[in-house]
Design a protein around this motif. Structure first.
Motif, PDB file in Angstrom:
ATOM      1  N   LYS A 149      38.549  41.078  40.236  1.00  0.00           N
ATOM      2  CA  LYS A 149      39.924  40.368  40.366  1.00  0.00           C
ATOM      3  C   LYS A 149      40.334  40.067  41.638  1.00  0.00           C
ATOM      4  N   PRO A 150      40.926  38.639  42.109  1.00  0.00           N
ATOM      5  CA  PRO A 150      41.481  37.941  41.087  1.00  0.00           C
ATOM      6  C   PRO A 150      40.447  36.708  40.450  1.00  0.00           C
ATOM      7  N   SER A 151      39.140  36.868  40.734  1.00  0.00           N
ATOM      8  CA  SER A 151      38.160  36.240  39.768  1.00  0.00           C
ATOM      9  C   SER A 151      38.442  36.366  38.203  1.00  0.00           C
ATOM     10  N   ALA A 152      38.168  35.166  37.718  1.00  0.00           N
ATOM     11  CA  ALA A 152      38.252  35.277  36.235  1.00  0.00           C
ATOM     12  C   ALA A 152      37.113  35.898  35.690  1.00  0.00           C
ATOM     13  N   TYR A 175      46.686  40.681  41.678  1.00  0.00           N
ATOM     14  CA  TYR A 175      45.257  40.346  41.554  1.00  0.00           C
ATOM     15  C   TYR A 175      45.000  40.188  40.109  1.00  0.00           C
ATOM     16  N   GLN A 178      46.719  37.024  38.540  1.00  0.00           N
ATOM     17  CA  GLN A 178      45.941  35.841  38.975  1.00  0.00           C
ATOM     18  C   GLN A 178      44.709  35.644  38.102  1.00  0.00           C
ATOM     19  N   ALA A 179      43.941  36.878  38.065  1.00  0.00           N
ATOM     20  CA  ALA A 179      42.800  36.600  37.127  1.00  0.00           C
ATOM     21  C   ALA A 179      43.022  36.470  35.816  1.00  0.00           C
ATOM     22  N   ARG A 181      45.366  34.513  34.972  1.00  0.00           N
ATOM     23  CA  ARG A 181      45.667  32.961  34.829  1.00  0.00           C
ATOM     24  C   ARG A 181      44.447  32.364  35.186  1.00  0.00           C
ATOM     25  N   ASN A 182      43.689  32.768  35.788  1.00  0.00           N
ATOM     26  CA  ASN A 182      42.356  32.037  36.246  1.00  0.00           C
ATOM     27  C   ASN A 182      41.330  31.937  35.190  1.00  0.00           C
TER      28      ASN A 182
END
Length: 223
Positions: A149-152, A175, A178-179, A181-182
């Protein structure tokens, strides 16, 4: 009406569990080795969430800085200590187990997505006798470099491992939000977490002040 989510993912530190006491103890072992004064739990809490290395670097920066070689040595020292002291002070947040029961009653499958090393997360949950409450645990190192995270990626992996379907994610850091959302899934922030950023900055789709509010918040999000 059917419950709107088949899958609910959770962050670990500051969301499911209050790990701040054990993380602070590990940080202070490294700081003592560096000749620094210890930090309090309240000082360390906002530094938790981006993984162990990120946490340590913030504490070193806050206490005078550090060169790369020394930081690497202190990082190894901190991890070695933490690995053998994972669950001395750590406890589930109030109402967490009851919330898991409620989600199970609604037919939800649940898992953990954390930036903690997977082996540490699994051992910690095992120490607390709750590992079997989660169908999968994805750590910051599970999917390789760049996929925490924040990677999907870890949330997509969670959904895949749990058989697909509508999902939501619960966390306490930017994080986490954002993860989510991504990954294109709704997010729920817990106001009782470690909160490096303000709730406004985190831009969660919903905020809860306790786990007793989780099911109703998810029902509103899916309405």
């Amino acid at each position: 009406m059917a419950f709107p989510f088949q899958i609910v993912g959770f962050d670990l530190d500051g969301t499911l569990l209050d790990t701040s006491g054990d993380l602070t103890a590990a940080v202070n072992v490294a700081l003592a080795e560096a000749g620094r004064q210890p930090l309090t739990v309240e000082q360390v809490k906002p530094m938790i969430g981006g993984g162990a290395k990120h946490m340590l670097m913030q504490t070193l920066d806050a206490t005078g800085g550090c060169n790369d070689d020394e930081a690497k040595r202190l990082y190894k020292l901190m991890l070695g200590y933490y690995e053998t002291h994972l669950s001395v002070h750590t406890q589930p947040f109030p109402g967490m187990l009851e919330a898991l029961d409620a989600l199970e009653a609604h037919g939800c499958r649940v898992g953990v997505v954390t930036n903690k090393f997977e082996s540490f997360a699994v051992q910690l949950l095992r120490d607390l006798n709750i590992l079997d409450r989660f169908e999968t645990v994805i750590g910051g190192d599970t999917l390789g470099r760049g996929n925490a995270k924040p990677s999907a990626a870890p949330i997509h992996e969670l959904v895949s491992r749990l058989g697909g379907g509508s999902a939501a994610f619960v966390g306490d850091s930017i994080y986490d939000m954002q993860a989510a959302r991504n990954a294109g899934v709704p997010s729920v922030a817990v106001s009782f977490g470690f909160l490096l950023h303000s709730l406004e900055e985190m831009r969660a789709d919903a905020v809860i002040d306790g786990f007793d509010e989780l099911v109703s918040a998810l029902e509103r999000l899916g309405g």
